[in-house]
Write an enzyme that holds these catalytic residues in place. Structure first.
Site, PDB file in Angstrom:
ATOM      1  N   ARG A  98      19.382  27.163  33.493  1.00 16.41           N
ATOM      2  CA  ARG A  98      18.886  27.523  32.148  1.00 16.41           C
ATOM      3  C   ARG A  98      19.354  26.550  31.077  1.00 16.41           C
ATOM      4  O   ARG A  98      18.729  26.448  30.025  1.00 16.41           O
ATOM      5  CB  ARG A  98      19.293  28.960  31.783  1.00 16.41           C
ATOM      6  CG  ARG A  98      18.788  29.340  30.385  1.00 16.41           C
ATOM      7  CD  ARG A  98      18.885  30.816  30.062  1.00 16.41           C
ATOM      8  NE  ARG A  98      20.153  31.391  30.385  1.00 16.41           N
ATOM      9  CZ  ARG A  98      21.284  31.194  29.686  1.00 16.41           C
ATOM     10  NH1 ARG A  98      21.260  30.441  28.594  1.00 16.41           N
ATOM     11  NH2 ARG A  98      22.407  31.742  30.056  1.00 16.41           N
ATOM     12  N   TYR A 143      -3.836  24.698  18.179  1.00 17.78           N
ATOM     13  CA  TYR A 143      -3.910  25.450  19.430  1.00 17.78           C
ATOM     14  C   TYR A 143      -3.670  26.940  19.126  1.00 17.78           C
ATOM     15  O   TYR A 143      -2.782  27.274  18.333  1.00 17.78           O
ATOM     16  CB  TYR A 143      -2.851  24.914  20.395  1.00 17.78           C
ATOM     17  CG  TYR A 143      -2.726  25.723  21.653  1.00 17.78           C
ATOM     18  CD1 TYR A 143      -3.704  25.652  22.639  1.00 17.78           C
ATOM     19  CD2 TYR A 143      -1.652  26.585  21.854  1.00 17.78           C
ATOM     20  CE1 TYR A 143      -3.599  26.413  23.793  1.00 17.78           C
ATOM     21  CE2 TYR A 143      -1.541  27.342  23.001  1.00 17.78           C
ATOM     22  CZ  TYR A 143      -2.524  27.253  23.967  1.00 17.78           C
ATOM     23  OH  TYR A 143      -2.419  28.010  25.101  1.00 17.78           O
ATOM     24  N   ASP A 183       1.940  17.735  18.007  1.00 20.61           N
ATOM     25  CA  ASP A 183       1.601  18.144  19.371  1.00 20.61           C
ATOM     26  C   ASP A 183       0.624  17.091  19.910  1.00 20.61           C
ATOM     27  O   ASP A 183      -0.514  16.999  19.465  1.00 20.61           O
ATOM     28  CB  ASP A 183       0.973  19.541  19.320  1.00 20.61           C
ATOM     29  CG  ASP A 183       0.534  20.054  20.689  1.00 20.61           C
ATOM     30  OD1 ASP A 183       0.297  19.236  21.598  1.00 20.61           O
ATOM     31  OD2 ASP A 183       0.402  21.281  20.829  1.00 20.61           O
ATOM     32  N   LYS A 210      -0.869  20.366  30.880  1.00 25.14           N
ATOM     33  CA  LYS A 210      -2.158  19.688  30.806  1.00 25.14           C
ATOM     34  C   LYS A 210      -2.051  18.292  31.440  1.00 25.14           C
ATOM     35  O   LYS A 210      -1.753  18.187  32.606  1.00 25.14           O
ATOM     36  CB  LYS A 210      -2.622  19.642  29.343  1.00 25.14           C
ATOM     37  CG  LYS A 210      -2.400  20.966  28.577  1.00 25.14           C
ATOM     38  CD  LYS A 210      -3.238  22.121  29.095  1.00 25.14           C
ATOM     39  CE  LYS A 210      -2.799  23.489  28.576  1.00 25.14           C
ATOM     40  NZ  LYS A 210      -2.698  23.619  27.135  1.00 25.14           N
TER      41      LYS A 210
HETATM   42  C1  LIG Z   1      -2.110  24.470  26.208  1.00 22.02           C
HETATM   43  C2  LIG Z   1      -1.632  23.961  24.909  1.00 22.02           C
HETATM   44  C3  LIG Z   1      -0.435  24.425  24.337  1.00 22.02           C
HETATM   45  C4  LIG Z   1       0.401  25.521  24.980  1.00 22.02           C
HETATM   46  O1  LIG Z   1       0.952  25.119  26.175  1.00 22.02           O
HETATM   47  P1  LIG Z   1       1.372  26.124  27.363  1.00 22.02           P
HETATM   48  O2  LIG Z   1       1.897  25.194  28.390  1.00 22.02           O
HETATM   49  O3  LIG Z   1       0.132  26.874  27.774  1.00 22.02           O
HETATM   50  O4  LIG Z   1       2.395  27.043  26.805  1.00 22.02           O
HETATM   51  C5  LIG Z   1      -0.022  23.868  23.141  1.00 22.02           C
HETATM   52  N1  LIG Z   1      -0.748  22.918  22.520  1.00 22.02           N
HETATM   53  C6  LIG Z   1      -1.903  22.453  23.025  1.00 22.02           C
HETATM   54  C7  LIG Z   1      -2.646  21.405  22.289  1.00 22.02           C
HETATM   55  C8  LIG Z   1      -2.397  22.957  24.232  1.00 22.02           C
HETATM   56  O5  LIG Z   1      -3.553  22.502  24.717  1.00 22.02           O
END
Ligand SMILES: *Cc1c(COP(=O)(O)O)cnc(C)c1O
Length: 388
Positions: free
Chosen positions: A52, A106, A178, A203
């Site tokens: 953790r 998002y 992001d 992703k």
């Molecule tokens: C999917 C996504 C997230 C969230 O990510 P998780 O791994 O599902 O928690 C945040 N920002 C963007 C742009 C995303 O496509």
């Protein structure tokens, strides 16, 4: 010692962070599936080696590689993109602070800001990514940070990122971005002056649709503060998922190069098709921020969206008659995925707000995978003819 030279991203993807000498001679970083480690005179709770606490051998190798990709001093990994994003926001903001956030984010991030931040005593307001002259009006004496995404979902708009950096520097704000949709292959925010980069590694970074993970990358001091908070919140990534992400990263550049090229060809095909009404892709000359995208990105990514004249009914018939793309949310994997955002990723924000953001109910979003472009185009073309 890291090998030299590693000037190019492709080389760093393969070699950065790898143990030298290799552990037991293994070319590939092994999985250390051990929750705890023999005590080695640690100074504080956060130095005890424990899964953790984000500091076991798999974390050390993986975070060194992640940091190298974005040219950051340090990185952490988290149990999901949202675990990294929420821990980052709850670190840079405290009770009484105000956050400026882009008005197209998002869904999970948007909901965290609008539904959760208030209970921590944190205020927020939204700004339009294309109107820097209006941002100053949103500033408050307690504004601490500004938050944006490189390419917005699902309309693939490109906010004025150079202006965000300039605005943050002028007004002493911490800038968070992001970078999930662009990836460091197409855009490296830290090189452009942003303070902290976040990713949903679920992703493109992992790229194989088989784990959920997140990362925060930036200056060592800031990343350490976020790691400290994440240690308390508990959103650690399992060593096996660390291993899969580590493995997936090595092919990021070759995958993205194909996806950049394939998505552009598919966007051009759809744009020139008589049965398609509109296409959103930053690589198209007709895209409202194409010039900006061209000047700041190395490629335009694998995500696009489009509209058919027949609205929701035609969109659903079209999606149902495709044979290659799978109808599923999420993105960035080898399989081409197709969704109607109003029914999936943006179902939570309500029809009024969707209309205000320009997201029609019939809008179709495509995450271009690694299949042959010709096969995808043939399938799209056949489904368009069958449902017009
Ligand atoms: C999917 C996504 C997230 C969230 O990510 P998780 O791994 O599902 O928690 C945040 N920002 C963007 C742009 C995303 O496509």
């Amino acid at each position: 010692m890291e090998p030299q030279p590693m000037r190019h991203l492709e080389t760093r993807l393969v070699h950065a962070g790898e143990p030298r000498p290799r552990i037991g001679g293994a070319v590939v970083m092994p999985i250390f599936q051990s929750a705890t480690y023999v005590h080695s005179g640690d100074l504080s709770y956060h130095d005890v080696r424990y899964i953790r606490l984000n500091n076991t051998p798999n974390f050390v190798a993986l975070t060194a590689k992640l940091a190298a990709l974005e040219n950051g001093e340090a990185a952490l990994v988290a149990a999901s993109g949202m675990a990294a994003i929420s821990a980052a926001l709850l670190t840079v903001l405290r009770s009484g602070d105000h956050l400026l956030a882009n008005d197209s984010l998002y869904g999970g991030t948007h909901n965290f800001i609008t539904e959760d931040l208030e209970s921590f005593g944190i205020q927020y307001s939204f700004f339009h990514g294309d109107a820097p002259e209006a941002w100053k009006k949103e500033l408050r004496p307690n504004t601490k940070a500004i938050y944006v995404e490189t390419i917005t979902n699902p309309l693939m708009r490109v906010p004025n990122l150079p202006a965000v950096v300039k605005f943050a520097k002028t007004h002493g704000l911490l800038s968070l971005i992001d970078n999930t949709f662009a990836t460091p292959v197409n855009y490296r925010p830290l090189d452009e002056g942003f303070d902290l980069v976040l990713h949903s590694c679920t992703k493109y970074l992992n790229g194989h649709t088989d784990i959920v993970a997140g990362t925060a990358i930036g200056p060592a001091g800031l990343v350490e503060r976020i790691r400290h908070r994440l240690n308390h919140l508990g959103g650690a990534l399992d060593p096996h998922a660390c291993f899969l992400l580590h493995r997936g990263l090595k092919t990021l550049a070759v995958r993205l190069r194909h996806q950049n090229e394939s998505a552009l060809r598919i966007a051009r095909f759809l744009e020139s098709h008589a049965a398609v009404e509109a296409v959103n892709y930053p690589g198209l000359e007709r895209h409202p921020q194409h010039e900006r995208a061209r000047s700041i990105f190395r490629g335009f990514g694998g995500m696009l969206s489009f509209e058919l004249p027949g609205g929701v009914a035609q969109a659903d018939r079209f999606i149902g008659s495709l044979t290659l793309p799978l109808s599923a949310p999420s993105l960035g994997g080898p399989e081409t995925l197709i969704t109607r955002p109003a029914a999936t990723s943006h179902a939570g924000i309500g029809p009024e707000e969707r209309r205000r953001l320009g997201i029609s109910d019939g809008l179709i979003r495509l995450s271009v995978g690694l299949e042959a472009t010709e096969d995808l185009i043939e399938d799209l073309d056949r489904a368009l003819q069958a449902t017009r």
